[in-house]
Design a protein around this motif. Structure first.
Motif, PDB file in Angstrom:
ATOM      1  N   TYR A  38      10.438  12.105  -1.003  1.00 23.99           N
ATOM      2  CA  TYR A  38       9.697  11.149  -0.574  1.00 23.99           C
ATOM      3  C   TYR A  38       8.634  10.448  -1.768  1.00 23.99           C
ATOM      4  O   TYR A  38       8.466  11.213  -2.662  1.00 23.99           O
ATOM      5  N   SER A  39       8.356   9.218  -1.751  1.00 19.50           N
ATOM      6  CA  SER A  39       7.320   8.839  -2.494  1.00 19.50           C
ATOM      7  C   SER A  39       6.050   8.690  -1.762  1.00 19.50           C
ATOM      8  O   SER A  39       5.853   8.556  -0.629  1.00 19.50           O
ATOM      9  N   VAL A  40       4.830   9.288  -2.537  1.00 16.56           N
ATOM     10  CA  VAL A  40       3.493   9.447  -1.856  1.00 16.56           C
ATOM     11  C   VAL A  40       2.441   8.761  -2.734  1.00 16.56           C
ATOM     12  O   VAL A  40       2.731   8.696  -4.079  1.00 16.56           O
ATOM     13  N   ASN A  41       1.706   8.077  -2.219  1.00 18.39           N
ATOM     14  CA  ASN A  41       0.562   7.623  -3.043  1.00 18.39           C
ATOM     15  C   ASN A  41      -1.004   7.856  -2.125  1.00 18.39           C
ATOM     16  O   ASN A  41      -0.689   8.448  -0.835  1.00 18.39           O
ATOM     17  N   LYS A  80      11.208   0.552  -5.479  1.00 19.87           N
ATOM     18  CA  LYS A  80      10.751  -0.983  -5.832  1.00 19.87           C
ATOM     19  C   LYS A  80      10.644  -1.887  -4.487  1.00 19.87           C
ATOM     20  O   LYS A  80      11.453  -1.817  -3.567  1.00 19.87           O
ATOM     21  N   PRO A  81       9.579  -2.418  -4.183  1.00 19.39           N
ATOM     22  CA  PRO A  81       8.567  -2.245  -5.059  1.00 19.39           C
ATOM     23  C   PRO A  81       7.641  -1.043  -4.639  1.00 19.39           C
ATOM     24  O   PRO A  81       8.028  -0.334  -3.617  1.00 19.39           O
ATOM     25  N   SER A 123       2.808   8.091   2.623  1.00 22.34           N
ATOM     26  CA  SER A 123       4.083   8.450   2.353  1.00 22.34           C
ATOM     27  C   SER A 123       5.201   7.597   2.791  1.00 22.34           C
ATOM     28  O   SER A 123       5.129   7.247   3.784  1.00 22.34           O
ATOM     29  N   SER A 124       6.085   7.446   1.937  1.00 21.52           N
ATOM     30  CA  SER A 124       7.339   6.657   2.360  1.00 21.52           C
ATOM     31  C   SER A 124       8.105   7.552   3.404  1.00 21.52           C
ATOM     32  O   SER A 124       7.728   8.945   3.406  1.00 21.52           O
ATOM     33  N   GLY A 125       9.101   6.971   3.903  1.00 18.92           N
ATOM     34  CA  GLY A 125      10.205   7.552   4.717  1.00 18.92           C
ATOM     35  C   GLY A 125      11.004   8.387   3.735  1.00 18.92           C
ATOM     36  O   GLY A 125      10.927   8.379   2.354  1.00 18.92           O
ATOM     37  N   LYS A 153       0.655  -1.251   0.034  1.00 22.18           N
ATOM     38  CA  LYS A 153      -0.051  -0.060  -0.027  1.00 22.18           C
ATOM     39  C   LYS A 153       0.968   1.293  -0.043  1.00 22.18           C
ATOM     40  O   LYS A 153       0.716   2.173  -0.917  1.00 22.18           O
ATOM     41  N   ILE A 154       1.680   1.420   1.128  1.00 26.12           N
ATOM     42  CA  ILE A 154       2.349   2.613   0.990  1.00 26.12           C
ATOM     43  C   ILE A 154       3.816   2.409   0.524  1.00 26.12           C
ATOM     44  O   ILE A 154       4.501   1.380   0.623  1.00 26.12           O
TER      45      ILE A 154
END
Length: 160
Positions: free
Chosen positions: A132-135, A38-39, A139-141, A12-13
């Motif tokens: 940061y990656s966000v969806n 990744k992933p 959010s990622s770290g 998910k995150i």
């Protein structure tokens, strides 16, 4: 063995981006590039870029305390103190200091590409960046921060 592709539907995150670096450095701007996580999951992904400014630390000089006048009466009551050495204020190093806080720099744009041009950099100042990656799930770290980067000056000096 579990592969990244097997996790895509369950994740998910997103994870954090990797290999954040300056792919172009000019006198007008710096282009940041990175490798997507990744992933990453199957939800649409965008990125948030942050910067931290390194500003020159001012040089300080030793400070001498003001001379203290003693009355003749006081000098008879107490022995004369040894000559005091000047009080040393900490001397700043010529290295760069941190502004101390990360600032988001792409708040007006939902950045979906793993590249971002940075235009608002001051001459002679170094910056660090992280991504940061966000969806829609969160959010990622933060990514690992870049090494300090500055624009090149009119003589072509600067960069990393």
């Amino acid at each position: 063995m579990i592969k990244d592709d097997d996790l895509e539907g369950y994740l998910k995150i997103p994870g954090e981006p990797t290999e954040v670096h300056a792919s172009e450095i000019t006198k007008s701007y710096v282009v940041l590039s990175w490798t997507p996580p990744k992933p990453r999951g199957r939800a649409p992904l965008w990125y948030v870029v942050e910067k931290m400014c390194h500003s020159p630390v001012p040089q300080t000089k030793p400070v001498k305390p003001p001379a203290q006048a003693q009355s003749p009466r006081m000098s008879r009551l107490r022995p004369q103190a040894a000559v005091a050495s000047p009080v040393e204020a900490p001397v700043a190093t010529p290295e760069l200091g941190f502004s101390g806080s990360w600032e988001k720099i792409n708040t007006a744009v939902k950045l979906q590409s793993p590249r971002y041009p940075v235009f608002d950099m001051q001459d002679g100042i170094k910056y660090q960046f992280r991504v940061y990656s966000v969806n829609m799930y969160g959010s990622s770290g933060p990514s690992v921060a870049t090494e300090p980067i500055q624009k090149v000056d009119k003589d072509g000096k600067g960069g990393l």
